[in-house]
Design a protein around this motif. Structure first.
Motif, PDB file in Angstrom:
ATOM      1  N   PHE A  56      -4.300  -2.062   9.047  1.00 58.13           N
ATOM      2  CA  PHE A  56      -4.264  -3.211   8.152  1.00 58.13           C
ATOM      3  C   PHE A  56      -5.408  -3.099   7.158  1.00 58.13           C
ATOM      4  O   PHE A  56      -6.582  -3.078   7.529  1.00 58.13           O
ATOM      5  N   LEU A  57      -5.041  -3.006   5.874  1.00 57.71           N
ATOM      6  CA  LEU A  57      -6.026  -2.924   4.796  1.00 57.71           C
ATOM      7  C   LEU A  57      -6.193  -4.279   4.127  1.00 57.71           C
ATOM      8  O   LEU A  57      -5.218  -5.014   3.934  1.00 57.71           O
ATOM      9  N   GLU A  58      -7.402  -4.588   3.746  1.00 58.16           N
ATOM     10  CA  GLU A  58      -7.710  -5.810   2.994  1.00 58.16           C
ATOM     11  C   GLU A  58      -8.898  -5.512   2.092  1.00 58.16           C
ATOM     12  O   GLU A  58      -9.940  -5.029   2.555  1.00 58.16           O
ATOM     13  N   GLY A  59      -8.712  -5.723   0.795  1.00 55.35           N
ATOM     14  CA  GLY A  59      -9.818  -5.492  -0.129  1.00 55.35           C
ATOM     15  C   GLY A  59     -10.330  -4.071  -0.136  1.00 55.35           C
ATOM     16  O   GLY A  59     -11.525  -3.833  -0.351  1.00 55.35           O
ATOM     17  N   GLY A  60      -9.436  -3.104   0.098  1.00 54.81           N
ATOM     18  CA  GLY A  60      -9.829  -1.698   0.063  1.00 54.81           C
ATOM     19  C   GLY A  60     -10.525  -1.204   1.308  1.00 54.81           C
ATOM     20  O   GLY A  60     -11.036  -0.086   1.334  1.00 54.81           O
ATOM     21  N   LYS A  61     -10.565  -2.036   2.369  1.00 56.09           N
ATOM     22  CA  LYS A  61     -11.226  -1.641   3.610  1.00 56.09           C
ATOM     23  C   LYS A  61     -10.278  -1.792   4.795  1.00 56.09           C
ATOM     24  O   LYS A  61      -9.369  -2.611   4.773  1.00 56.09           O
ATOM     25  N   ILE A  62     -10.495  -0.982   5.826  1.00 59.14           N
ATOM     26  CA  ILE A  62      -9.722  -1.118   7.059  1.00 59.14           C
ATOM     27  C   ILE A  62     -10.286  -2.308   7.832  1.00 59.14           C
ATOM     28  O   ILE A  62     -11.451  -2.306   8.239  1.00 59.14           O
ATOM     29  N   VAL A  63      -9.444  -3.313   8.024  1.00 57.08           N
ATOM     30  CA  VAL A  63      -9.859  -4.514   8.737  1.00 57.08           C
ATOM     31  C   VAL A  63      -9.530  -4.406  10.220  1.00 57.08           C
ATOM     32  O   VAL A  63     -10.290  -4.835  11.082  1.00 57.08           O
ATOM     33  N   GLU A  64      -8.375  -3.790  10.511  1.00 63.55           N
ATOM     34  CA  GLU A  64      -7.947  -3.703  11.905  1.00 63.55           C
ATOM     35  C   GLU A  64      -6.941  -2.562  12.036  1.00 63.55           C
ATOM     36  O   GLU A  64      -6.182  -2.281  11.108  1.00 63.55           O
ATOM     37  N   GLU A  65      -6.928  -1.912  13.175  1.00 64.57           N
ATOM     38  CA  GLU A  65      -5.927  -0.885  13.443  1.00 64.57           C
ATOM     39  C   GLU A  65      -5.676  -0.795  14.937  1.00 64.57           C
ATOM     40  O   GLU A  65      -6.520  -1.181  15.754  1.00 64.57           O
ATOM     41  N   GLY A  66      -4.486  -0.281  15.281  1.00 63.38           N
ATOM     42  CA  GLY A  66      -4.150  -0.142  16.689  1.00 63.38           C
ATOM     43  C   GLY A  66      -2.666   0.101  16.895  1.00 63.38           C
ATOM     44  O   GLY A  66      -1.900   0.270  15.939  1.00 63.38           O
ATOM     45  N   GLU A  67      -2.244   0.118  18.137  1.00 66.00           N
ATOM     46  CA  GLU A  67      -0.833   0.273  18.454  1.00 66.00           C
ATOM     47  C   GLU A  67      -0.069  -0.949  17.951  1.00 66.00           C
ATOM     48  O   GLU A  67      -0.586  -2.069  17.982  1.00 66.00           O
TER      49      GLU A  67
END
Length: 249
Positions: free
Chosen positions: A211-222
């Motif tokens: 999940f990207l927000e404002g050009g940054k990775i905010v969250e990731e996972g399965e």
């Protein structure tokens, strides 16, 4: 699985605007990574950086041990290994479907025409379009054009396939036929990085969601964990938007 694509400390700017900020992602061979996020968060720009279509200001992208960079001499070779399908199809209107699919492997890779045409027909058959081989793009629906675009990318034998909002320009009834092709590719073990607004599709196809927000990775996972138990308020609000849209339809 071995890691094949490495994005390290990648930053991208347009003038004073930071579009991507210190992105770090590794993609394993055979893995399907889906990138989601609001419009303007940098998803499509990230794919273009991976393919070398956009120059990056900081960090690097590596395919195996080779650096992908618009200024590098090996860029054309890397682009052959990192295929990309755009939402706008980009088919040549004056060429038949078969000619569109076979042009690059014959002209760029210098492969034998008969061998390439045989493979092209097999791939078109797989996506249900072999009967359209002599048609022109204007004679096809949006969903059919997008399936041709996928075949055109596959025939270059890419190690990684990038898919950028490939259903965004399609009518709702055409979306399913394109997504089914991608699901089949995932089952085959194709390495793919996919940008999409289709959340149900993301759940079905992804090994990992970012999940990207404002050009940054905010969250990731399965996908199951990320969609059912998001850790950040921002991702919760983003997913609630899609729940609301589905409810009012």
């Amino acid at each position: 699985m071995d890691e094949i694509l490495h994005i390290k400390n990648l930053s991208k700017r347009y003038g004073d605007t930071n579009v991507l900020k210190n992105i770090n992602i590794s993609v394993k061979k055979g893995e399907v990574v889906v990138i989601i996020g609001p419009s303007g968060c940098g998803k499509s720009t990230l794919l273009r950086c991976l393919n070398g279509l956009e120059e990056i200001q900081e960090g690097e992208v590596r395919l195996d041990d080779q650096v992908v960079n618009p200024n590098k001499k090996n860029l054309s070779k890397n682009r052959e290994k990192i295929g990309m399908v755009f939402q706008s199809y980009d088919l040549f209107p004056h060429l038949t479907i078969l000619q569109n699919v076979t042009l690059a492997p014959i002209k760029v890779k210098k492969r034998n025409r008969r061998e390439v045409e045989k493979e092209a027909l097999e791939l078109l058959e797989r996506v249900g379009l072999c009967s359209k081989k002599d048609d022109y793009p204007r004679q096809l629906s949006g969903g059919q054009k997008q399936r041709v675009a996928i075949v055109r990318a596959l025939i270059m034998h890419p190690e990684v396939l990038l898919l950028d909002e490939i259903t965004a320009a399609l009518d709702p009834e055409m979306v399913r036929e394109v997504l089914d092709v991608v699901l089949d590719l995932a089952k085959e073990g194709r390495t793919m990085v996919i940008v999409t607004h289709e959340m149900q599709f993301a759940k079905a196809v992804a090994d990992r969601v970012i999940f990207l927000e404002g050009g940054k990775i905010v969250e990731e996972g399965e996908p199951k964990k990320l969609f059912e138990k998001p850790e950040t308020d921002r991702l919760q609000r983003f997913l609630q938007t899609f729940t609301y849209e589905k409810a009012v339809k």
